[in-house]
Write a protein that holds these residues in place. Sequence first.
Motif, PDB file in Angstrom:
ATOM      1  N   ASN A 183       0.806  -1.224   0.000  1.00  0.00           N
ATOM      2  CA  ASN A 183       0.000   0.000   0.000  1.00  0.00           C
ATOM      3  C   ASN A 183       0.834   1.268   0.000  1.00  0.00           C
ATOM      4  O   ASN A 183       0.323   2.354  -0.266  1.00  0.00           O
ATOM      5  N   TYR A 184       2.144   1.145   0.288  1.00  0.00           N
ATOM      6  CA  TYR A 184       3.026   2.308   0.273  1.00  0.00           C
ATOM      7  C   TYR A 184       4.266   2.045  -0.574  1.00  0.00           C
ATOM      8  O   TYR A 184       4.759   0.913  -0.654  1.00  0.00           O
ATOM      9  N   ASN A 222       9.351  -2.646   8.458  1.00  0.00           N
ATOM     10  CA  ASN A 222       8.020  -3.262   8.458  1.00  0.00           C
ATOM     11  C   ASN A 222       7.134  -2.392   7.570  1.00  0.00           C
ATOM     12  O   ASN A 222       7.646  -1.597   6.787  1.00  0.00           O
ATOM     13  N   ASN A 223       5.832  -2.515   7.689  1.00  0.00           N
ATOM     14  CA  ASN A 223       4.946  -1.822   6.747  1.00  0.00           C
ATOM     15  C   ASN A 223       4.869  -0.307   6.924  1.00  0.00           C
ATOM     16  O   ASN A 223       4.364   0.391   6.043  1.00  0.00           O
ATOM     17  N   ASN A 224       5.365   0.205   8.067  1.00  0.00           N
ATOM     18  CA  ASN A 224       5.303   1.660   8.234  1.00  0.00           C
ATOM     19  C   ASN A 224       6.573   2.278   8.823  1.00  0.00           C
ATOM     20  O   ASN A 224       6.590   3.468   9.137  1.00  0.00           O
ATOM     21  N   VAL A 237      16.255   6.063  11.116  1.00  0.00           N
ATOM     22  CA  VAL A 237      15.107   5.151  11.122  1.00  0.00           C
ATOM     23  C   VAL A 237      13.874   6.009  11.381  1.00  0.00           C
ATOM     24  O   VAL A 237      13.815   6.747  12.377  1.00  0.00           O
ATOM     25  N   CYS A 238      12.915   5.959  10.463  1.00  0.00           N
ATOM     26  CA  CYS A 238      11.733   6.836  10.531  1.00  0.00           C
ATOM     27  C   CYS A 238      10.454   6.006  10.501  1.00  0.00           C
ATOM     28  O   CYS A 238      10.424   4.914   9.928  1.00  0.00           O
ATOM     29  N   ARG A 239       9.417   6.559  11.096  1.00  0.00           N
ATOM     30  CA  ARG A 239       8.125   5.884  11.133  1.00  0.00           C
ATOM     31  C   ARG A 239       7.053   6.811  10.594  1.00  0.00           C
ATOM     32  O   ARG A 239       7.043   8.012  10.898  1.00  0.00           O
ATOM     33  N   LEU A 240       6.154   6.259   9.809  1.00  0.00           N
ATOM     34  CA  LEU A 240       5.037   7.027   9.263  1.00  0.00           C
ATOM     35  C   LEU A 240       4.262   7.675  10.408  1.00  0.00           C
ATOM     36  O   LEU A 240       3.898   7.017  11.374  1.00  0.00           O
ATOM     37  N   GLN A 264      14.233 -10.597   9.589  1.00  0.00           N
ATOM     38  CA  GLN A 264      13.312 -10.391  10.708  1.00  0.00           C
ATOM     39  C   GLN A 264      13.155  -8.919  11.089  1.00  0.00           C
ATOM     40  O   GLN A 264      12.382  -8.594  11.991  1.00  0.00           O
ATOM     41  N   GLY A 265      13.892  -8.050  10.431  1.00  0.00           N
ATOM     42  CA  GLY A 265      13.794  -6.629  10.730  1.00  0.00           C
ATOM     43  C   GLY A 265      14.415  -6.246  12.056  1.00  0.00           C
ATOM     44  O   GLY A 265      14.046  -5.225  12.652  1.00  0.00           O
TER      45      GLY A 265
END
Length: 418
Positions: A183-184, A222-224, A237-240, A264-265
């Motif tokens: 989705n992103y 991961n996804n965001n 390292v950034c997060r939505l 595994q991130g």
Amino acid sequence: MECMSLIDAVMPDMVESRKQAIAKSSQVKAETSSATNGDDGAHPVDNHADTMEVDSAMDIPSSKATVLRGHESEVFICAWNPTNDLLASGSGDSTARIWNMNDNNSGTSASQLVLRHCIQKDGTEVPSNKDVTSLDWVCDGTLLATGSYDGFARIWSIDGRLVNTLGQHKGPIFALKWNKRGNYILSAGVDKTTIIWDANTGSCTQQFPFHTAPALDVDWQNNNTFASCSTDMCIHVCRLGDIRPVKTFQGHTNEVNAIKWDPQGQLLASCSDDMTLKIWSMKNDQRVHDLQAHSKEIYTIKWSPTGGGTNNPNQNLILASASFDSTVRLWEVERGTCLHTLTKHTEPVYSVAFSPDGKYIASGSFDKCVHIWNVQTGSLVHSYRGTGGIFEVCWNHRGDKVGASASDGSVVVLDLRK
């Protein structure tokens, strides 16, 4: 497009250096100008490249190598569709192409879809004449995203139709990745920013202006949440949704070329022009490992698809690094030790890729060779010598074909089936 020429004028070194090898290997331009339609041209060849000590029994025969011609300039990147044998390639000719290498494809030669990257000028569409720098398939294989020197990211359907154009960067895009959910899309640009795009609408969801110099690579944790690296020597390292980085890693002393999260991130690997490979953890402020063995810049890194969270949980996790010192190194991550140094290449190594089962690794170098190695033993299994310097190598989802893209405009598919 005035901003593009301004960037070119103000930052010529930066802009050229990200055209993969062009700043680092001046022979590329000579090669592409003197070689047409894949002819090897009359350019000088290093003597040692012709006397490679490769057992002829390991050479992949021409009957197993399909050379795909159509690009009119260097082919910087290639990537297999994750669900079938469609190979995408991106070039300095301002096109991406999708080659159908499925066995049921009729005819002896692969069909190709040409994805022309155009811009609006005086109300009409004209070729951008800018390099396609990056491409990535969405995880279900239905869409392809491309990033270009013209500052736009684009989304294409599997049949070559332009679905969306993503415009917000002020200058070339250097890296582009889908998240797992699809989705992103995440992009990194010369404008020092990274952007998360809504893949459905094509709109900019959030722009992250934290780097102080061009952003060179990005990778989703991961996804965001994602990491980015830059010529400013920093990793963020950034997060939505967050207006500041979740974490910043510092320690490299030159530009950071590539970053990759482990399967595994949990661990983040980075490589740099400072000749070091570093491993970071979200649990630590300082690096977990500082791996110093290469004698020149490290261009790229890859994690093996092994260990926890993968389809090969009983094999140890391994990290591969590819360097301008002409070697590939395989690292055991827990102890930070070098397991194997792969030394058959005679020019800078620009790409490495693990097979899906983690048992083999392919490497591509400017010596025009693709080598395939046994990961466990470090021994050379197969070799192929092409007609141009190799920028990228990649495995199909079954692990029985290797794609490679080259400086002379050729794309090669090596069939490893018996």
